[in-house]
Structure formats: C-alpha cells, structure tokens
Design an enzyme around this catalytic site. Structure first.
Site, PDB file in Angstrom:
ATOM      1  CG  HIS A   1     -56.126  64.778 -47.792  1.00  0.00           C
ATOM      2  ND1 HIS A   1     -55.287  63.934 -47.023  1.00  0.00           N
ATOM      3  CD2 HIS A   1     -56.660  64.053 -48.719  1.00  0.00           C
ATOM      4  CE1 HIS A   1     -55.330  62.569 -47.678  1.00  0.00           C
ATOM      5  NE2 HIS A   1     -56.111  62.698 -48.842  1.00  0.00           N
TER       6      HIS A   1
ATOM      7  CB  SER B   1     -57.582  59.073 -49.737  1.00  0.00           C
ATOM      8  OG  SER B   1     -58.979  58.947 -49.579  1.00  0.00           O
TER       9      SER B   1
ATOM     10  CB  ILE C   1     -56.376  59.895 -56.916  1.00  0.00           C
ATOM     11  CG1 ILE C   1     -56.976  60.002 -58.502  1.00  0.00           C
ATOM     12  CG2 ILE C   1     -55.647  61.050 -56.414  1.00  0.00           C
ATOM     13  CD1 ILE C   1     -57.700  60.935 -58.389  1.00  0.00           C
ATOM     14  N   GLY C   2     -53.371  58.461 -56.207  1.00  0.00           N
ATOM     15  CA  GLY C   2     -52.215  58.335 -56.567  1.00  0.00           C
ATOM     16  C   GLY C   2     -51.079  59.278 -56.283  1.00  0.00           C
ATOM     17  CE  LYS C   3     -53.650  62.944 -52.052  1.00  0.00           C
ATOM     18  NZ  LYS C   3     -54.643  62.010 -52.176  1.00  0.00           N
ATOM     19  CB  SER C   4     -48.152  58.784 -51.884  1.00  0.00           C
ATOM     20  OG  SER C   4     -49.061  59.504 -50.750  1.00  0.00           O
TER      21      SER C   4
END
Lengths: 321, 90
Positions: A149, A166, A168-171
C-alpha cells in the site's frame, strides 16, 4: 499493459501461449488440449536423456524443449523404438512441450502428446535463444512478489515508494511531483517483485495510471498530464514513510543514521518524514530522492561529509590550542 | 538565568551525532538554552548552531538557560554532554 506478468498462482499453459506465444512464434502442432495445465516451475527441461531411457529425476513438471538433439535422436530410431522413447517422456504428466528450429515433430511424438492431452507447440526459432527468452520470462513470472500500500514515483530516475497511513497525503504529494515533471508508476497499490537483488514495482493493470484524490475523485494521470508523466515499471530505490507529526520519534535529526526497510529480503534505504502543517511534502520527496542518488554516486551521505569536515576542523583547532 | 560549566569528555568532541543528542534534550524544555565556548555562543536547540561551536574533546563549554524550567534544563543538557555521548573518551 506491457510488462505486467501473469499471476504464478493461475499461470497455465494457455496463459503462457497467450502472453509469450507471439514473441516465441509458437504454433500449436495440433489440437492436443491441455491448455489448463499449470506451469509450476520457472525452469525448463531438455528431455533427451529421458527419451533414451534414463528417466530417473526427469523433470516432467517443467516445460519440455525438443531441440535438434532430441528430434535427431528420435529420427534415428525405428518406429517401435520411437514410440517407446516418446512413451518414456509421456508416461509422466508433461506440462507442455516446444519443438524448436521449425523441426517437424515425429508422428509418434504428436500421437503421444494428443493421447496425454498435453500441449505441443512448434517454433521456428533457434533453441538457445528461445530457451533464453522463455527462462527470462518464467523467471519474472515466478519472482517473489508482494503488493504494498503506497505510491511509486520516478523522481529523476530514482524509484521512490511513498508509504504511510491512508489519508496522510501520499497521493497529493505525488500529484505535486507529477506536476513538477516526475513520473507516476503506481498509486495506492504497488506490485513489487524481486529480480536478483533489485525490486521492481509496477501498478495494477486495471487501476492503470489513475489516482484517487479526495474531493476530486479518480484522476487519469496519463490523460491529464500525458504519457510522459507515467512509467510502466520502475526499480524501488528508496522508501519514504510519511508519519503523523505527533507519532514521530525525534531520535535522529542529522540524517547520520541510515535506516533500512526490508522488502522481499532486499534492504532499501528508508526515510521517515513527519507531516506537519505547512511542510511541502512534494519538495521533501524530491530532496530525499536527490540525496539518495547523491549518496549512491559518492558513497556517503551529505550528513557524513559535513560531519567529517566538522571533526577535521575540531582537530585543527585542538592542534592550535 | 542558570549556568553550568562542563568539559566535553569524548575524543571526537561535539560532532553531528552528539549535537543531535544535545538538541534532542534541549527541545524538551521551554527555557531558552545556550551553549557557549570561548569563541561563540549558540542556541542549544539548533543543530547547526551546536555544530558550528566545533567544541572538540577537552574543551570547556558553558550551558546556560533562562526561563521557567531553567534549572532542570541546564542540568539535563549538561548531563548529556558529561555522558560522553556513548563514545570513546579522552
């Protein structure tokens, strides 16, 4: 999408034919069936010894390659001997067999394949190059793999796997990287397989180069930013974990301690970045990637170089005193 | 304002790793904390500052603090230095 390999769990002769048939120029000799037989091994077998009667340790669960040696051997035999020789092989459950160099398989071989319901292909290609391509492909299919992930992005050629809980601002951070000219490999789900001591990441064929951005929905990076903003596969060279600021242990601020994360038994440098309001995560990811490149090029990190200079300065100072 | 003078006991002096340890101890306190060598006075909560001090082994440094928790702050930072950072001593 190219370069996505079939799942080894469901890898059958039929799937092999579909995915590699064109490259190896495979043609079914006749309708033998057996396309649902599972390919379970990344290795291949030359059945010459088995044909000649030595069946001990015959690797029947591998793809059998009938090259010039095997076919010449069979042709030298009488029809009855030929039937017996072929029976040595087909008394086992043969996954499938390939006759190379455009050679004509003897009738007894075709009959045995038909009877056992095991696929028999022919190819005009030379034996060694065909084996090379086939083994390479099988090696990729059966390579150890794992789904992670995270988001994989190519930053200046460095594969950076961004992980973290999820939302947290990865994308969003990676979207910023794409906007700055870096290339998305996979968002949310990264398939990683091990090739030697390297890790290769790809995305899921269905998800493609879509990203899910909260509040906007699915974004097609390839359509929006062009194909130059995407990449099919990329080595994983660095893992950056985004952490909630309150969970971050402030053990190391200097970057002197090298952290590693083991993925499929390969150690990858790990950087942990606390996410705080106002921090530009996109920029930090870019810097982390550049520092990793520099560390590999020079053999040491910038923290180590700075520290060496500092220790040298203290040494000189002590001499003066 | 509280002050304590300590000697840097480790061979390599306050290089990057010890500097990070000092800063990590210092940021726990609300007080302003400084480190002072004969040449310079720096903020003990700044890793770059502490490194700039270039305090080699055997140097005397003054730890000082001003604020509500100044006494414990000075002791905590001084203790980190006196510990020798888990390194080889002079």
């Amino acid at each position: 999408m190219q370069d996505r390999y079939p799942d080894p769990e469901t890898f059958s002769t039929g799937i092999l034919f579909e995915s590699l048939g064109r490259k190896l120029e495979l043609e079914p000799v006749t309708d033998t069936g057996g396309y649902n037989r599972m390919v379970v091994s990344p290795d291949i077998s030359r059945p010459g010894l088995c044909l000649s009667g030595y069946t001990y340790k015959f690797m029947h669960d591998r793809i059998q390659i009938f090259g010039e040696t095997e076919i010449t051997l069979l042709k030298q035999l009488s029809p009855a001997e030929r039937t017996a020789a072929v029976a040595n092989v087909y008394s086992f459950s043969v996954v499938c067999a390939i006759v190379t160099k455009g050679l004509t398989p003897p009738d007894e071989l075709v009959a045995a394949a038909l009877e056992s319901g095991s696929a028999l292909f022919s190819s005009p290609q030379d034996t060694t190059p065909l084996i090379h391509d086939l083994t390479h492909y099988l090696g990729e299919v059966f390579a150890p793999h794992v789904s992670l992930h995270g988001t994989l992005v190519d930053i200046y050629g460095e594969g950076v796997l961004v992980m973290g809980r999820s939302a947290i601002g990865k994308s969003e951070a990676v979207l910023g990287l794409v906007e700055r000219g870096h290339r998305l490999v996979a968002d949310d789900l990264v398939r990683v397989r091990r090739a030697g001591n390297r890790l290769i990441g790809t995305g899921d064929a269905l998800i493609g180069f879509h990203m899910e951005i909260r509040g906007i929905g699915f974004v097609s990076i390839a359509e929006l930013f062009g194909v130059g903003a995407t990449k099919e596969m990329q080595s994983v060279d660095l893992v950056v974990r985004l952490l909630d600021a309150d969970l971050t242990d402030e053990t190391d601020r200097s970057g002197l301690e090298e952290n590693l994360m083991a993925v499929l038994g390969v150690d990858i440098p790990l950087v942990e970045i606390p996410v705080l309001p106002g921090r530009n995560i996109t920029l930090l990811l870019e810097v982390a990637a550049m520092m990793n490149i520099q560390a590999k090029d020079t053999g040491c990190t910038s923290a180590e170089r700075l520290n060496r200079k500092l220790i040298a300065r203290m040494g000189r100072k002590r001499l003066r005193d | 304002m509280v002050e304590l003078v300590v000697t840097v006991p480790n061979k390599l002096g306050i290089h990057a790793r010890p500097a990070a340890m000092i800063v990590r101890a210092a940021v726990e306190f609300d007080s302003e904390i400084w480190l002072e060598s004969p040449a310079d006075k720096v903020n003990a909560k700044s890793i770059m500052g502490v490194m700039t001090l270039a305090a080699s082994g055997g140097t005397s440094v003054t730890v000082s603090a001003a604020g509500d928790d100044e006494t414990t702050a000075v002791e905590a930072v001084a203790d980190v230095i006196k510990s020798g950072f888990g390194e080889e001593m002079i």
